[in-house]
Structures are given as C-alpha cells and as structure tokens.
Design a protein around this motif. Structure first.
Motif, PDB file in Angstrom:
ATOM      1  N   GLN A 151      44.306  35.502  38.590  1.00 34.02           N
ATOM      2  CA  GLN A 151      42.910  34.985  38.486  1.00 34.02           C
ATOM      3  C   GLN A 151      41.973  35.963  37.839  1.00 34.02           C
ATOM      4  O   GLN A 151      40.969  35.564  37.478  1.00 34.02           O
ATOM      5  CB  GLN A 151      42.562  35.120  40.169  1.00 34.02           C
ATOM      6  CG  GLN A 151      41.236  34.507  40.473  1.00 34.02           C
ATOM      7  CD  GLN A 151      40.843  34.264  41.898  1.00 34.02           C
ATOM      8  OE1 GLN A 151      41.843  34.438  42.748  1.00 34.02           O
ATOM      9  NE2 GLN A 151      39.788  33.769  42.232  1.00 34.02           N
ATOM     10  N   ASP A 153      41.902  36.925  35.061  1.00 30.43           N
ATOM     11  CA  ASP A 153      42.035  36.485  33.438  1.00 30.43           C
ATOM     12  C   ASP A 153      40.946  35.237  33.454  1.00 30.43           C
ATOM     13  O   ASP A 153      40.997  34.648  32.473  1.00 30.43           O
ATOM     14  CB  ASP A 153      43.225  36.209  32.763  1.00 30.43           C
ATOM     15  CG  ASP A 153      44.138  37.456  32.827  1.00 30.43           C
ATOM     16  OD1 ASP A 153      43.490  38.405  32.551  1.00 30.43           O
ATOM     17  OD2 ASP A 153      45.414  37.118  32.851  1.00 30.43           O
ATOM     18  N   LEU A 154      40.649  34.512  34.647  1.00 34.45           N
ATOM     19  CA  LEU A 154      40.020  33.445  34.875  1.00 34.45           C
ATOM     20  C   LEU A 154      38.373  33.728  34.834  1.00 34.45           C
ATOM     21  O   LEU A 154      38.185  34.747  35.514  1.00 34.45           O
ATOM     22  CB  LEU A 154      40.503  32.471  35.878  1.00 34.45           C
ATOM     23  CG  LEU A 154      41.859  31.895  35.513  1.00 34.45           C
ATOM     24  CD1 LEU A 154      42.401  31.416  36.858  1.00 34.45           C
ATOM     25  CD2 LEU A 154      42.144  31.398  34.508  1.00 34.45           C
ATOM     26  N   PRO A 155      37.574  32.660  34.454  1.00 35.02           N
ATOM     27  CA  PRO A 155      36.131  32.855  34.780  1.00 35.02           C
ATOM     28  C   PRO A 155      35.800  32.687  36.168  1.00 35.02           C
ATOM     29  O   PRO A 155      36.616  32.020  36.872  1.00 35.02           O
ATOM     30  CB  PRO A 155      35.329  31.804  33.782  1.00 35.02           C
ATOM     31  CG  PRO A 155      36.433  30.674  33.721  1.00 35.02           C
ATOM     32  CD  PRO A 155      37.967  31.663  33.298  1.00 35.02           C
ATOM     33  N   LYS A 156      34.873  33.076  36.702  1.00 30.54           N
ATOM     34  CA  LYS A 156      34.728  33.019  38.142  1.00 30.54           C
ATOM     35  C   LYS A 156      34.356  31.534  38.532  1.00 30.54           C
ATOM     36  O   LYS A 156      33.793  30.688  37.751  1.00 30.54           O
ATOM     37  CB  LYS A 156      33.431  33.686  38.407  1.00 30.54           C
ATOM     38  CG  LYS A 156      33.058  33.884  40.088  1.00 30.54           C
ATOM     39  CD  LYS A 156      31.794  34.652  40.335  1.00 30.54           C
ATOM     40  CE  LYS A 156      31.676  34.667  41.897  1.00 30.54           C
ATOM     41  NZ  LYS A 156      30.276  35.557  42.093  1.00 30.54           N
ATOM     42  N   LEU A 157      35.158  31.099  39.616  1.00 27.30           N
ATOM     43  CA  LEU A 157      35.176  29.806  40.017  1.00 27.30           C
ATOM     44  C   LEU A 157      33.914  29.590  40.922  1.00 27.30           C
ATOM     45  O   LEU A 157      33.710  30.134  41.846  1.00 27.30           O
ATOM     46  CB  LEU A 157      36.417  29.586  40.901  1.00 27.30           C
ATOM     47  CG  LEU A 157      36.781  28.177  41.308  1.00 27.30           C
ATOM     48  CD1 LEU A 157      36.949  27.426  40.082  1.00 27.30           C
ATOM     49  CD2 LEU A 157      37.631  28.169  42.496  1.00 27.30           C
TER      50      LEU A 157
END
Length: 199
Positions: A151, A153-157
């Motif tokens: 998570q 590495d992912l943009p904020k959900l």
C-alpha cells in the motif's frame, strides 16, 4: 526415492500402528496434509508430511452428508462444512491468481497464504480442534506488514474502487470477496460456540 510426476509419492508414517496416516480432512486430503495430531489411531509427528492416495470421489456423501476429521458425519449444509468449504474456495481462487503473471515477490507470499489456509481448513474440519495451528495463522502480523508495504507504493485511497482493471487485479478482488464470505461463516460458527476462536 525420486519424484514421480503426476503421482503422490507414498511415505511410511512412524505412527504406533505403522500405517499411512488415515486422517480424514474433507476437501483438504487430496494433495498433502500436514499431520498435527489429527490421526484417529495415534498422534502424528508434528511438522511431518504424510503422503497418501485418495480417490477423487467416494459416494459416501450421496445422501447429503459428509465426514468430519473426528469421524463423525454431518449434513453438508451445516455451518462448519460451509465454513471450511469457503476457505477451500478462497484457496482455489488464490491458486488461479498465482497462475497469472505476477511480480516475483508476490508468488511466494501467496503460496504461503495457501499453505496457511490449508491449516485453517483442517482445523475447521475437526470439531475437536486437534490440528495445531502454526504461528503464521495465530500471529498474522507478517501479512499486515506485507499489505502495508504494498500500500505504501499506492496513492492515498479516497473512494471505493470498482473490481476491474487487469485480470490479476480482478482476481484479487474476487479473492477478497470470497475471503470476506469465509470470514462471515467462521464468525457465525464462533458465535455458535464451535470453538474456533483462535482463527
């Protein structure tokens, strides 16, 4: 002594009765079963793998019943059977996901999850709760760390995501929803006092 592709290689157990472990673990006995004291004739050696051949059908369940690991027979519609059936389905969905082209570090982690799901299924299949659960099941912090790392590495959900995108992503969504169904079934089983609180 060599591997025999396409066949199970039998290995003698060291039980007191000196035969292959006859532990009955519905839906989980067709490949490999880790014997953790589930043999009805004597305790298995912890951590030892027992290979034994099983038929893909038995016809013993044609009346709508199935055998549990303690030798008892119950309806296939009971919450316990539904619970380990959902866990089995989750394992199968993850297997399909593993067949996809995934990042190199993901495959081994999913394989570990599958092995632990086997443990959970075997535990649910025994009303007496005899199969000992490993630390991987009892202490899932390793799984949380892996999810946190992915998570990061992912943009904020900021909103819900539609189950779509690439095929591996869609399969991961399917595994997620099957997992939540399995969780609901196990919680219902726990609420009935079935002794599955450790999962």
């Amino acid at each position: 002594k060599g591997k025999q592709p396409g066949r199970l290689r039998r290995r003698r157990s060291r039980h007191a009765h000196g035969r292959h472990c006859p532990a009955q673990l519905p839906h989980f006995a067709s490949v490999l079963v880790r014997a953790r004291g589930v043999c009805r004739r004597g305790p298995g050696r912890k951590g030892r793998w027992y290979h034994y051949a099983v038929k893909v059908y038995t016809r013993t369940g044609d009346d709508g019943s199935t055998g549990l690991a303690d030798g008892s027979r119950v309806s296939k519609a009971t919450p316990r059977v539904t619970g380990y059936g959902d866990v089995d389905e989750l394992n199968a969905v993850i297997g399909v996901l593993r067949a996809e082209d995934l990042p190199a570090e993901v495959g081994p982690q999913l394989k570990r999850v599958q092995a632990l799901l086997f443990e959970v299924g075997a535990f649910l299949a025994d009303p007496q709760g005899r199969p000992a659960l490993s630390q991987g099941v009892l202490r899932p912090a390793w799984l949380e760390r892996w999810m946190d790392a992915m998570q990061a590495d992912l943009p904020k959900l900021r909103n819900f995501v539609l189950p779509a995108g690439t095929r591996p992503a869609a399969l991961a969504h399917q595994a997620r929803t099957v997992c939540r169904r399995a969780e609901r079934e196990v919680v219902a089983l726990r609420d009935e006092g079935a002794g599955v609180d450790t999962i």
